[in-house]
Design an enzyme around this catalytic site. Structure first.
Site, short mmCIF file in Angstrom:
data_model
loop_
_atom_site.label_atom_id
_atom_site.label_comp_id
_atom_site.label_asym_id
_atom_site.label_seq_id
_atom_site.Cartn_x
_atom_site.Cartn_y
_atom_site.Cartn_z
N VAL A 281 0.83 -1.21 0.00
CA VAL A 281 0.00 0.00 0.00
C VAL A 281 0.86 1.25 0.00
O VAL A 281 0.60 2.23 -0.72
CB VAL A 281 -0.96 -0.01 1.21
CG1 VAL A 281 -1.67 1.34 1.33
CG2 VAL A 281 -1.97 -1.13 1.08
N ALA A 282 1.91 1.26 0.81
CA ALA A 282 2.79 2.43 0.91
C ALA A 282 3.52 2.70 -0.40
O ALA A 282 3.82 3.86 -0.73
CB ALA A 282 3.80 2.22 2.04
N ILE A 284 2.41 2.20 -3.45
CA ILE A 284 1.54 2.62 -4.55
C ILE A 284 1.54 4.15 -4.69
O ILE A 284 1.29 4.86 -3.71
CB ILE A 284 0.10 2.12 -4.32
CG1 ILE A 284 0.05 0.59 -4.43
CG2 ILE A 284 -0.87 2.75 -5.33
CD1 ILE A 284 -1.27 -0.01 -4.03
N ASP A 328 -10.10 20.98 -42.95
CA ASP A 328 -11.06 21.57 -43.88
C ASP A 328 -10.56 22.96 -44.27
O ASP A 328 -9.83 23.61 -43.51
CB ASP A 328 -12.43 21.66 -43.20
CG ASP A 328 -13.47 22.32 -44.09
OD1 ASP A 328 -13.45 22.07 -45.30
OD2 ASP A 328 -14.27 23.11 -43.56
#
Length: 587
Positions: A281-282, A284, A328
């Site tokens: 977790v840390a 990430i 165009d």
């Protein structure tokens, strides 16, 4: 039914094929049956995504999924409520930012989708107005100046009829219409002069036509089908997904290694599991999605200040990866506004330079300018807009009005001073128009039209303020000058007049004229285009101009904006004959 090449079919065959009446149109009951069969005359959009789905789409990203899992693990397994709340807040703010930008862009695009004809004049046993969405193939519609054409239709009657087809073909000048069947079934849309097309505008005259295609069967509908393609992930989205996958994989591998090493060293199983999860977790990068979104949002806002609407945030990055632009011409590279540039009078070709009319010898004040501009402004059907601040009408005539105003000859003042008392309207067969105006104590006929027509009708020439007989050599010189200018993309118009002591018969208005001069008109490039193209080329971007305009006009504009190069030009017919590989080699 709609696979028929209607421009190649005679009017009688159109009537027979669509089982309609060229005078009375469809019976109301038959029209109702056909509406049940064909549905409404509306180009239906693909199902709109609701605001809720737009918001939820902001979470459809691999890195976001990883962060959601991290937040759940932090809160439920590790008891780190604060970390879980922080990650949740980051995800929510990121979604809000993306949602606001996307929703604003969608609303802006909806506001731009205003090209429609809500009402149509139709004959169903009797003349009546109906909603354009109720039209069906076989309906007999009536069209007049200013109308938006409500469906593709085959013309069966015209009177001085012209349409403005720039939204469909890019053609910036009015297109004269005729009734005869055309032989070439593969002729480009811009050259189908016996047809009118949904979304274009009637510039002049009146006409009647039988509807042959509605909704998505129209030429506009076919374009809508082409542009409604499935959205592909942008290069940045692909790269972020790839990076996110690699980060997640690396974190999982590291966490597994830590977990296994800890177990081998005799640490408790539960403890090492929590440590491994906490490490994952840390590691990430929870701030990455927010940083990317904010960076892209800044880019979107910068483009918004340049009047460019970006529908999806990630499209900003795609622009940075662009290596080829097909643009165009009409209204994008040019002003979509016919402008008087060249003025041939007093035997010289004058151009406007720095606000001054000047010829190659340095002459700046042509003596015949007053009569030329009076003719251009008075032989003109432009009319004041409802607001009274501008004029409305056919683009060529509006260009002449603007030229008159530039030189101080204002249409409103001239119309009031020299009242129109008679006229011969413009007709494509005659290629000219004439007005008779009360001019002090006399009458003056003012005529404008095609060069060769007015030269044939002119016996005199106004030169340096004096009138003298128009010689054969002078006619040839004027015609050669007109052809030379036309070859470079200008639309050349001639102007002549005739004075009368008393109000003349109409048939006398266009005889023994005094030729005044010519004006060359063109839809000029936008001032900023040349610089923008140069910058794009410096950045390694290839640029191509796409237009339904004539090749001469296209080449002239391409040269002026810096697009003309060794790759040359391709006409529509040449383009259709190329394979994909041959086209790739050409461009």
């Amino acid at each position: 039914m709609n696979k028929t090449n209607w421009h190649t079919v005679d009017i009688s065959e159109v009537v027979h094929a669509l089982k309609t009446d060229p005078k009375k149109g469809l019976d109301p009951e038959e029209a109702r049956k056909r509406q049940e069969e064909h549905g409404p005359n509306v180009i239906k959009e693909t199902k709109k995504i609701s605001p809720v789905m737009v918001f939820l789409e902001q979470f459809n990203d691999f890195m976001i999924w990883v962060l959601i899992v991290a937040a759940l693990i932090s809160g439920l397994l590790l008891g780190e409520i604060v970390d879980a709340v922080v990650i949740a807040i980051i995800l929510f703010l990121n979604a809000i930012l993306g949602f606001v930008q996307t929703y604003r862009a969608e609303k802006s695009l909806e506001a731009l989708k205003a090209l429609s004809a809500p009402i149509a004049t139709v004959i169903r046993s009797k003349e009546q107005e109906i909603k354009a969405e109720d039209l069906v193939p076989g309906d007999l519609i009536l069209l007049s100046s200013g109308d938006i054409v409500p469906a593709d239709a085959r013309l069966i009657e015209v009177a001085s009829f012209q349409t403005l087809e720039a939204p469909l073909t890019g053609e910036s000048t009015p297109v004269g219409k005729e009734l005869g069947a055309l032989k070439d079934k593969n002729i480009p849309v811009a050259e189908r002069k016996n047809m009118v097309f949904s979304g274009t505008t009637v510039g002049r005259g009146r006409g009647a036509a039988i509807v042959v295609s509605t909704a998505r069967q129209t030429e506009m509908g076919k374009i809508a089908d082409l542009i409604e393609t499935k959205e592909e992930p942008t290069p940045l989205q692909k790269e972020l997904k790839n990076v996110g996958f690699k980060i997640a994989l690396a974190i999982i591998i590291i966490a597994i290694i830590v977990f296994v090493v800890g177990i081998l060293k005799g640490n408790p199983l539960a403890t090492m599991f929590l440590i491994a999860v906490a490490l994952a977790v840390a590691a990430i990068p929870e701030g990455l999605p927010a940083i990317v979104t904010i960076t892209l949002a800044v880019g979107v806002q910068n483009m918004a200040r340049e009047n460019a609407i970006v529908r999806r945030l990630h499209a900003v990055e795609t622009l940075g990866s662009t290596n080829y632009i097909a643009s165009d011409k009409t209204g994008t590279l040019t002003l979509n506004e016919m402008t008087a540039i060249n003025f041939y009078l007093d035997g010289s070709l004058f151009k406007i330079e720095d606000g001054t009319l000047i010829d190659p010898t340095g002459k700046t004040k042509p003596a015949s300018l007053e009569k030329l501009m009076q003719t251009a402004v008075l032989a003109n059907d432009s009319r004041p807009s409802p607001e009274g601040e501008d004029y409305i009408g056919e683009p060529t005539e509006l260009a002449l009005v603007r030229a008159g105003h530039f030189f101080g000859y204002k249409k409103g003042e001239l119309d009031n001073k020299y009242k129109r008392v008679n006229e011969i309207p413009f007709e494509s067969e005659r290629k000219e128009m004439t007005t008779l105006n009360r001019y002090d104590e006399r009458f003056v006929g003012f005529t404008k039209g095609a060069i060769e027509v007015l030269l044939e009708q002119s016996d005199f020439l106004l030169e340096n303020g004096q009138t003298h007989p128009l010689t054969k050599d002078e006619k040839e010189k004027i015609l050669a000058e007109a052809n030379e200018e036309a070859a470079t993309g200008y639309r050349m118009l001639a102007f002549a007049y005739k004075e009368f002591e008393n109000s003349p018969d109409t048939q006398e208005l266009e005889k023994n004229l005094t030729f005044v001069g010519m004006i060359g008109l063109v839809d000029p490039p936008r001032p900023e285009v040349a610089e923008a193209i140069a910058l794009a080329k410096d950045a390694g971007v290839n640029i191509a101009m796409v237009t339904g305009d004539h090749l001469l006009t296209a080449n002239k504009i391409a040269t002026e904006i810096g697009l003309k190069d060794s790759k040359g030009s391709l006409s529509g017919k040449e383009l259709e004959q190329l394979s994909s590989h041959e086209l790739a080699a050409k461009v």
